[in-house]
Motif scaffolding. Structure first.
Motif, short mmCIF file in Angstrom:
data_model
loop_
_atom_site.label_atom_id
_atom_site.label_comp_id
_atom_site.label_asym_id
_atom_site.label_seq_id
_atom_site.Cartn_x
_atom_site.Cartn_y
_atom_site.Cartn_z
N ILE A 1 21.68 65.11 55.25
CA ILE A 1 21.80 63.90 54.99
C ILE A 1 22.69 62.30 54.99
O ILE A 1 21.38 61.59 54.66
N GLU A 2 23.03 62.27 55.57
CA GLU A 2 23.11 61.17 56.68
C GLU A 2 21.77 60.98 57.71
O GLU A 2 21.51 59.46 57.26
N GLY A 3 20.73 61.84 57.78
CA GLY A 3 19.85 61.02 58.74
C GLY A 3 19.34 60.94 57.76
O GLY A 3 17.45 59.80 57.96
N THR A 4 19.04 61.41 56.97
CA THR A 4 17.67 61.56 55.82
C THR A 4 18.03 59.44 55.27
O THR A 4 17.57 58.97 54.67
N PHE A 5 19.26 59.18 54.66
CA PHE A 5 19.98 58.09 54.37
C PHE A 5 18.92 56.60 55.22
O PHE A 5 18.41 56.15 54.74
N VAL A 6 19.92 57.52 56.73
CA VAL A 6 19.82 56.22 57.34
C VAL A 6 18.23 56.14 57.20
O VAL A 6 17.54 54.78 57.95
N GLN A 7 16.72 57.75 57.88
CA GLN A 7 15.13 56.82 57.53
C GLN A 7 15.20 55.95 56.40
O GLN A 7 14.10 55.28 56.27
N ARG A 8 15.46 56.44 54.73
CA ARG A 8 15.47 55.74 54.18
C ARG A 8 14.82 54.16 54.05
O ARG A 8 14.82 53.35 53.95
N CYS A 9 16.23 54.00 54.47
CA CYS A 9 16.43 52.34 54.68
C CYS A 9 16.09 51.46 55.87
O CYS A 9 15.84 50.82 55.69
N ALA A 10 15.91 52.23 56.80
CA ALA A 10 15.19 52.07 58.24
C ALA A 10 13.10 51.82 56.82
O ALA A 10 13.13 50.96 57.26
N ASP A 11 12.81 52.92 56.47
CA ASP A 11 11.40 52.69 55.28
C ASP A 11 11.02 51.28 54.83
O ASP A 11 10.33 50.26 54.63
N ALA A 12 12.50 51.50 53.89
CA ALA A 12 12.70 50.00 52.96
C ALA A 12 12.68 48.56 53.73
O ALA A 12 13.05 47.83 52.54
N GLY A 13 13.01 48.55 55.18
CA GLY A 13 13.20 47.83 56.10
C GLY A 13 14.59 46.91 55.62
O GLY A 13 14.81 45.56 56.11
#
Length: 274
Positions: free
Chosen positions: A182-194
């Motif tokens: 869950i943490e990795g997915t959230f971090v990746q989502r934020c990175a994708d959103a900039g």
């Protein structure tokens, strides 16, 4: 080269570690032909880099070959299928978990268990693609097996009876797997959103608290959130992880004090009166 269809027919028993092209084949550089030096370790390392950058959905042998400066077909001299390569990449990230010295008899099992739990969590945060592959492959590569061996030896030190050690292992590492995923997915989502994690969290909370159907629920949770502490998303998450892991360690300690021959949860035996 083995087709994906052939691999799928026997997916439950198939692994790159059980057959196919064993060993680390090496091809020397050929400047005249424009071919770089190549081996399976280099291919695997580049695969991990691409997976980190683009995720498993976009990953392809053709894309990987382009990054390495070779043809896609040349990669099949080192692996039979893309699945083989993904399995190699998955095992390689297990090497990032620092394993404790199990020869140190004075080491506290609690510290050792916490250390590898923290390392395991970090794998899924650094490599979000790894979560989906854990259940897809057998995980019998050298790094995954070394991790499993150490984890089992730590659980054996806890004092849990043999029938409870696998349950203790599952409690800790399935929790860490879920938390890290869950943490990795959230971090990746934020990175994708900039945007940063804190910005994403603030925006989401702002939208939800403005919705009448959620406002009352969030107002009820204000005291709980205040008690949780932490100024940033990372701090809040770390507090939650540390406390949850401490609960699991305390539970293992409590059950380890029970009679070794008695299943966890069973009432203690009362000695007969003389």
């Amino acid at each position: 080269m083995v087709s994906a269809a052939d691999r799928t027919k026997d997916a439950a028993r198939t692994s790159v570690w059980l057959g196919g092209k064993a060993g680390n084949r090496v091809r020397r550089a050929d400047p005249e032909a424009g071919q770089p030096a190549l081996d399976r370790d280099r291919i695997t390392a580049e695969a991990v880099r691409l997976l980190d950058a683009e995720g498993a959905v976009k990953f392809s042998m053709r894309r990987l070959a382009g990054e390495l400066g070779v043809t896609a077909m040349s990669l099949y001299w080192y692996v039979d299928t893309k699945d083989d390569l993904l399995e190699l990449a998955l095992d390689s990230v297990f090497s990032e978990v620092e394993l404790p010295d199990m020869q140190d008899e004075a080491a506290d099992w609690r510290d050792q268990l916490r250390a590898i739990a923290v390392g395991y969590r970090a794998v899924f945060v650094r490599h979000p693609w790894a979560s989906a592959l854990i259940g897809r492959y057998l995980n019998i590569g050298p790094h995954a097996m070394a991790f499993s061996r150490v984890a089992l030896r730590i659980l054996a030190r806890t004092g849990l009876p043999p029938h409870g050690q696998m349950g203790g292992l599952s409690a800790v590492f399935q929790f860490v797997y879920g938390f890290g995923t869950i943490e990795g997915t959230f971090v990746q989502r934020c990175a994708d959103a900039g945007i940063t994690q804190d910005e994403y969290f603030a925006q989401a909370m702002g939208v939800l608290t403005e919705r009448p159907e959620y406002r009352a629920q969030f107002e009820e949770a204000e005291e709980l959130m205040a008690a949780r502490g932490g100024e940033t998303v990372a701090e809040m998450r770390q507090r939650d992880f540390d406390f949850a892991l401490s609960l699991l360690v305390a539970g293992i300690e409590a059950l380890a004090t029970q009679d070794p021959g008695r299943p966890p949860g069973a009432p203690p035996q009362t000695p007969l009166a003389p």
